[in-house]
Write an enzyme that holds these catalytic residues in place. Structure first.
Site, PDB file in Angstrom:
ATOM      1  N   MET A  66      33.600  58.357  50.333  1.00 39.67           N
ATOM      2  CA  MET A  66      33.943  56.933  50.358  1.00 39.67           C
ATOM      3  C   MET A  66      32.644  56.129  50.463  1.00 39.67           C
ATOM      4  O   MET A  66      31.663  56.639  50.953  1.00 39.67           O
ATOM      5  CB  MET A  66      34.849  56.632  51.540  1.00 39.67           C
ATOM      6  CG  MET A  66      36.199  57.317  51.486  1.00 39.67           C
ATOM      7  SD  MET A  66      37.193  56.903  50.038  1.00 39.67           S
ATOM      8  CE  MET A  66      37.706  55.224  50.465  1.00 39.67           C
ATOM      9  N   THR A  84      43.177  54.830  54.002  1.00 38.84           N
ATOM     10  CA  THR A  84      42.218  54.457  55.036  1.00 38.84           C
ATOM     11  C   THR A  84      42.856  53.803  56.256  1.00 38.84           C
ATOM     12  O   THR A  84      42.324  53.876  57.339  1.00 38.84           O
ATOM     13  CB  THR A  84      41.189  53.485  54.443  1.00 38.84           C
ATOM     14  OG1 THR A  84      41.903  52.442  53.766  1.00 38.84           O
ATOM     15  CG2 THR A  84      40.303  54.184  53.440  1.00 38.84           C
ATOM     16  N   GLY A  86      34.474  52.583  59.706  1.00 36.36           N
ATOM     17  CA  GLY A  86      35.241  53.333  58.720  1.00 36.36           C
ATOM     18  C   GLY A  86      35.239  52.603  57.403  1.00 36.36           C
ATOM     19  O   GLY A  86      34.807  51.482  57.298  1.00 36.36           O
ATOM     20  N   CYS A  87      35.708  53.267  56.390  1.00 30.66           N
ATOM     21  CA  CYS A  87      35.759  52.592  55.101  1.00 30.66           C
ATOM     22  C   CYS A  87      37.184  52.100  54.860  1.00 30.66           C
ATOM     23  O   CYS A  87      38.039  52.250  55.713  1.00 30.66           O
ATOM     24  CB  CYS A  87      35.336  53.529  54.005  1.00 30.66           C
ATOM     25  SG  CYS A  87      35.549  55.230  54.464  1.00 30.66           S
ATOM     26  N   VAL A  88      37.397  51.477  53.706  1.00 33.07           N
ATOM     27  CA  VAL A  88      38.706  50.862  53.478  1.00 33.07           C
ATOM     28  C   VAL A  88      39.440  51.444  52.288  1.00 33.07           C
ATOM     29  O   VAL A  88      38.844  52.063  51.453  1.00 33.07           O
ATOM     30  CB  VAL A  88      38.575  49.362  53.260  1.00 33.07           C
ATOM     31  CG1 VAL A  88      38.824  48.644  54.555  1.00 33.07           C
ATOM     32  CG2 VAL A  88      37.239  49.037  52.696  1.00 33.07           C
TER      33      VAL A  88
END
Lengths: 410, 105
Positions: free
Chosen positions: A157, A198, B103-105
């Site tokens: 990511m 996510t 965190g990522c999305v």
């Protein structure tokens, strides 16, 4: 005469040109737009190509058709952005001075970042679907495939359109069922994330769909290399996954020229203020779309919401007024779930996808975090909206900032 | 807000045990935090990474990604996974007294 220079004529750059051209005074501002390609790709459509739903003609149009008439458009790769000198050098030798720069150079896949990925099996039994070429090659492969183990892997990511891998496995389940070979195909989604998506509520909701469709989910897998001779995908901690067909979502990176010009982070994404969209390093540079390092989804809908805020901030900057810290990370994604149905999610930096009705609270016609036929029609209609309204910078009946109206907290 | 005692000092932590304020951290706390993450002994190599990410955090204001630790810190990704198994950045950040990596999305 001042110059407003836009680098990149994709979704974000084209929208900005179309919004700014009608309001900037012709006698004062020259808008120049640079892109290396003549062709505009409708990237959300790539997903449908491997399954024969769309073909090439459904996803391409000439870029020039979408540029406003009073804009100077130059087709050339960019050699270097020399931010200290307020100028951009093009590969064709031309040097463009600017007063205000908007960078919209997007992101692209970088399969070469993973050892072995572009080796033996590349476009033989290893494919991407984030390029037209990859999607078309995969289409040819699937036409003649009689089954086996299909692994869909997100290398790392962030990626453009984080829901696309999920849509891909949902559509694959539908496609193989239609082909009468679903019982001969094993589908496994392998992700570095701790779940199917996510954000926790959506991850749980979408995880149930994977289970229902008999799609295996392997989480926390950080892909390190591919052994294309023996058809094995390895993680950094030496876990191995066998495949017959590997559909990869490779590392996504910003444009090479961003790195070369010293403007990017380790993935060539540009450090950008997440609320104003101004570059953190240069006050006369603004960044929009996939090119930013914002903690938001890399998606056309995000670029669209950003465009409304950036339009206002460009005008404020030009007039010397303070910028508006208004971008909230709003994203809105239709998730095609197969068999003529779809799911819709709407979220921002702080609020994760919640159930409800959209865009009219309580009415819809779309349903958030639910699977409906109407959501599927929204997804399919969106291609028309994209070409005819969105790129042209028209107002859509959706607010740039996310609204809680019509949403239910769980 | 939860608290816990590390190296004889009581400090604020979040519900996952990450320090709330990076300035509360001292090097003496690292071995105790490492044990929570299943790392019994911190070697020189561990320390090289812990010091790098603290320094980088101080300069850049954010926890470096694994790619940045490789590029700017000069540590191969494979080594990172051996030193801090499973989630190198998350574990190293916790031991270094920084927050949870974004965190990522």
């Amino acid at each position: 005469m001042k110059r407003l220079l836009i680098l990149g004529g994709g979704t974000a750059g084209t929208m900005m040109a179309n919004k700014l051209a009608p309001v900037l005074e012709d006698s004062e501002w020259q808008i120049t737009l640079v892109d290396q390609e003549e062709t505009h790709y409708y990237q959300p459509g790539f997903l449908f190509i491997p399954f024969g739903i769309y073909n090439r003609n459904d996803v391409i149009k000439p870029k020039r058709d979408f540029f406003p008439p009073n804009t100077e458009a130059i087709i050339s790769p960019i050699e270097e952005i020399q931010a200290a000198e307020n100028r951009v050098k093009l590969t064709n030798g031309k040097v463009l001075k600017y007063d205000l720069l908007i960078i919209a150079t997007g992101s692209q896949i970088a399969p070469q970042e993973t050892e072995g990925l572009t080796g033996e099996g590349w476009h033989k039994n290893i494919f991407d679907f984030y390029t037209l070429k990859g999607a078309e090659s995969l289409r040819q492969f699937l036409k003649f495939w009689d089954g086996g183990k299909m692994v869909v892997n997100i290398v790392e990511m962030p990626i453009k359109c984080p829901v696309a891998p999920l849509e891909f496995v949902f559509l694959a389940d539908w496609y193989f069922t239609e082909q009468g070979i679903r019982d001969k195909v094993e589908i496994e989604l392998v992700t570095p994330l701790p779940g199917a998506f996510t954000k926790p509520i959506a991850a749980k909701f979408l995880g149930q769909f994977l289970e229902k469709k008999n799609i295996r989910l392997t989480t926390d897998f950080n892909a390190a290399r591919v052994d294309g001779v023996n058809n094995k995908l390895y993680s950094w901690d030496e876990k191995a996954i066998d495949y017959d067909l590997l559909v990869t979502i490779p590392t996504n990176m910003g444009a090479d020229v961003i790195g070369k010009s010293g403007l990017g982070d380790d993935l060539n994404f540009i450090p950008t203020d997440k609320h104003t969209l101004q570059s953190k390093a240069h006050e006369n540079i603004f960044v929009i779309g996939d090119a930013t390092d914002l903690p938001s989804s890399k998606a056309g809908s995000v670029a669209h919401f950003e465009a409304e805020i950036l339009f206002e901030n460009v005008l404020r900057y030009i007039e010397g007024r303070p910028l508006k810290s208004a971008f909230d990370g709003h994203a809105n994604c239709f998730i095609e779930s197969g068999f003529g149905k779809g799911i819709l999610i709407d979220f921002n930096y702080d609020v994760e996808p919640l159930p409800g009705k959209f865009p009219l609270p309580g009415v819809g016609p779309f349903s958030l975090l639910q699977e409906t036929r109407m959501n599927h029609w929204g997804k399919m209609t969106f291609r028309w909206v994209y070409w005819n309204l969105l790129l042209k910078g028209a107002e859509l009946p959706i607010e740039a900032q996310m609204s809680m109206a019509g949403k239910k907290r769980q | 807000m939860a608290t816990k005692t590390l190296a004889g000092k009581t400090i604020e932590v979040n519900d996952e045990g990450f320090l709330v304020n990076p300035d509360d951290w001292t090097e003496e706390m690292a071995p105790e935090l490492a044990k929570e993450e299943g790392i019994d002994e911190l070697t020189d190599q561990h320390w090289k990474i812990i010091r790098f990410i603290r320094q980088d955090f101080k300069e850049k204001g954010q926890i470096p990604t694994i790619r940045r630790i490789k590029n700017a810190g000069g540590v191969p990704i494979k080594d990172l996974y051996q030193l801090f198994p499973e989630g190198p950045v998350k574990k190293a950040a916790k031991i270094a007294g920084l927050g949870k990596p974004q965190g990522c999305v």
